[in-house]
Design an enzyme around this catalytic site. Sequence first.
Site, PDB file in Angstrom:
ATOM      1  N   ALA A  69       0.858  -1.183   0.000  1.00  0.00           N
ATOM      2  CA  ALA A  69       0.000   0.000   0.000  1.00  0.00           C
ATOM      3  C   ALA A  69       0.895   1.234   0.000  1.00  0.00           C
ATOM      4  O   ALA A  69       2.076   1.143   0.346  1.00  0.00           O
ATOM      5  CB  ALA A  69      -0.855  -0.018   1.268  1.00  0.00           C
ATOM      6  N   GLY A 108       0.534  -5.186   0.714  1.00  0.00           N
ATOM      7  CA  GLY A 108      -0.632  -5.127  -0.168  1.00  0.00           C
ATOM      8  C   GLY A 108      -0.333  -5.653  -1.568  1.00  0.00           C
ATOM      9  O   GLY A 108      -1.243  -6.117  -2.266  1.00  0.00           O
ATOM     10  N   GLU A 111      -0.686  -9.282  -1.249  1.00  0.00           N
ATOM     11  CA  GLU A 111      -2.120  -9.565  -1.068  1.00  0.00           C
ATOM     12  C   GLU A 111      -2.870  -9.487  -2.397  1.00  0.00           C
ATOM     13  O   GLU A 111      -3.778 -10.268  -2.661  1.00  0.00           O
ATOM     14  CB  GLU A 111      -2.708  -8.578  -0.054  1.00  0.00           C
ATOM     15  CG  GLU A 111      -2.161  -8.834   1.346  1.00  0.00           C
ATOM     16  CD  GLU A 111      -2.612  -7.790   2.343  1.00  0.00           C
ATOM     17  OE1 GLU A 111      -2.198  -6.623   2.196  1.00  0.00           O
ATOM     18  OE2 GLU A 111      -3.386  -8.134   3.245  1.00  0.00           O
ATOM     19  N   GLU A 131       4.162  -5.378   6.928  1.00  0.00           N
ATOM     20  CA  GLU A 131       3.221  -4.506   7.648  1.00  0.00           C
ATOM     21  C   GLU A 131       3.538  -4.385   9.133  1.00  0.00           C
ATOM     22  O   GLU A 131       3.439  -3.291   9.702  1.00  0.00           O
ATOM     23  CB  GLU A 131       1.780  -5.028   7.506  1.00  0.00           C
ATOM     24  CG  GLU A 131       1.138  -4.752   6.162  1.00  0.00           C
ATOM     25  CD  GLU A 131       1.333  -5.872   5.169  1.00  0.00           C
ATOM     26  OE1 GLU A 131       2.242  -6.697   5.362  1.00  0.00           O
ATOM     27  OE2 GLU A 131       0.573  -5.926   4.179  1.00  0.00           O
TER      28      GLU A 131
END
Length: 696
Positions: A69, A108, A111, A131
């Site tokens: 992210a 992310g 993911e 993270e």
Amino acid sequence: MERPTVTDPIVILEREGPVGLIGLNNPPVNAASHALRVGLRDALHAFLEDREVRVIAVYGVGRSFVAGADIREFQTGRKPPLLSDLITEIEGMEKPVVAVCHGNALGGGLELALGCHARVALPGLKVGFPEVDLGLLPGAGGTQRTPRLVGLKAALDLIPTGKRITGEEAVAIGLFDTASTADPRTAALGAAHAVIEGALPARRTRELDADIDPALIETAKAKAAKKGHFTAPQRAIEAVAAAALPIDQGLAEEVRLFKECMEDPQRAALVQAFFAERAVAKIPEKDAAPRKVDHIAVIGGGTMGSGISTAALMAGLKVTLMEVSAEALARGKGTIEKNLGGAMKRGKLSDAAHAAALTALNTTTDLSALAEADLVIEAVFEDMEVKKDIFRRLDAVMKPGAVLATNTSYLDVDAIAAETNRPGDVLGLHFFSPAHIMRLLEVVVAQETLPEVTATGFALAKRLGKVGVRAGVCDGFIGNRILAHYRKVADYLVLDGAAPQEIDRALEDFGFAMGPFAVADLAGLDIGMMTRKRLAPTRDLRERYSPIPDRICERGWFGRKTGQGYYLYGDREGPNPAVATIIDEERAKAGITPREITDGEIVDRYMTAMIAEGARVLEDGIALRPVDIDAAFLFGYGFPRFRGGPMFYADTIGAAELVRRIEAYAEEDDFFWRVPPLLARMAADGTTFADLNERG
Ligand code: 3HC
């Protein structure tokens, strides 16, 4: 569809027959920013509507697939489509979507790949969930899809640890389906055809079951608790445990725990630590071209010199170590070999790199043999006359353009540079012990240091995997100057009523790996004694002085190495009762009635002193910005990462409260406790250290 005509669009769409190709193009790391999410969603929708397209393949343009992210959005706020929703939407799509990953597929980014229907790893790929290092947990399905794909044990090995693994390892555990050696676009096309032909099965991860053994969850929680005060790993494990639920409930639980992380102050502090590591490289000299450094010379084979040599050898540099005698050289070489062996055992050095490092080391007792080195680091003991003599001799022998560095921890680099006819080539490179492990490198810029020489110091830091922090010249530069100030508070607190072990415990509870007295015992109490002796002639008599450390040293107790100091070592572990007697005696002599001191007061006084001296270091221009102080403490002084650094922590208290505290403490001691003018101004105009960082 034709090749893209728009220059550098964030998402590149191409159709090749039945394949819809989506190239993600958001340099430098392809962070999943709002624009990238919107672009990806629109591209997917376009291909879903395109009747010709049977399979969609997503790949990264440039250095990487998606590195996660966009961390900056955690500070500014995230706008829809959220990555978690987009990934769930992808997983539910009718047409198969393949992820082809190179570079980094992190957080992310990983993911996103897990939400696709098949995954292909390219050479050099690194995957993982960093993270937790940012105070977060994988919040876009990672905690639910990973255990479904690789099982609970492998998921717990990755998610709460932040560990990064290679693409090959990811294929081996089943996180990725297969590997390819083609370039990302070609591999994406190939993978899509493989799906069409049935050679690469496409499936939805959500349709797999996760087997969650509560015992493994408990073991993982206990293991994470041992790493200290970090809250994110615990929440990450809880989220993984929720994979026992039907997936939509598990995903909802993951979102709930992710939000808890977002609101936790640790998250903001850890994100700050991430950016601090990178911000310190933004120095006024950043555009100067660094000089070429392939060969470094190190003078002095003691702990520092051999640590520095080890760090350079591990980075593939050629090293010439100089000592005064064959015996001293043999000792230094022995330490380096031991360090390199240890690095190999810890997996930091391959067998081949270890062998290469050993052959890249040369030794000499002749200073003129260093002449051809690109950069020389003097790491002899802290004696100004000895250092001046070395620099005069270096000036005479070193080739033109060589960089001359001193590893002094506090001496005047300007005075050292003035001994040479090339002060522009001189700077301080202050390493921290053990130099091959500690990441901080203070790059001390003297008055005459040329910009390209400073840039060379920073380039060397990067090459050695260190965090270079720019510091000006003063006694102790950034770190040791601030340390010398706040460390006194610990001694004052002992005089006033707290036991050393109480102070250590309070500060360890705050997050320091070790309290100041345990650290002093480890470093050797004689070191503090030498510093006190050195500074004695300049000491202001109004300054409060604790005789306790000197009294301990008088007994020949220098801490761990002598079996006792503040604590007892060997088979008599625990606080040293004889020190308690010395403390009682000194309090009595000074007429002090010991008072009750809470943990909160210990932390407040210690931290306030650290921040106050940090503010003065800024005002004196020794540190460029508050973030440089934060980085110095995070990477050189064991400052708790989840508190972001002393100046970041200061903002959580606020300048007005800090001023109030200092004024209150000054009622007993107005020499030590003085309000730094910078802090007073900040309190008056309501500004923060973060504001100063932004102004640069
Ligand atoms: N978001 C925003 N900016 C990022 C970023 C990210 N995820 N990752 C890196 N950057 C920025 C850096 O700040 C730096 O900016 P600068 O040039 O202005 O200083 C620039 O990109 C280049 O980064 P590095 O200097 O670190 O480049 P390297 O090549 O050395 O390393 C990397 C690349 C391995 C990708 C490293 O940057 C990294 O580890 N990044 C963090 C990855 C991460 O933590 N991802 C998880 C994010 S949280 C998440 O995904 C939540 C999700 O679960 C919902």
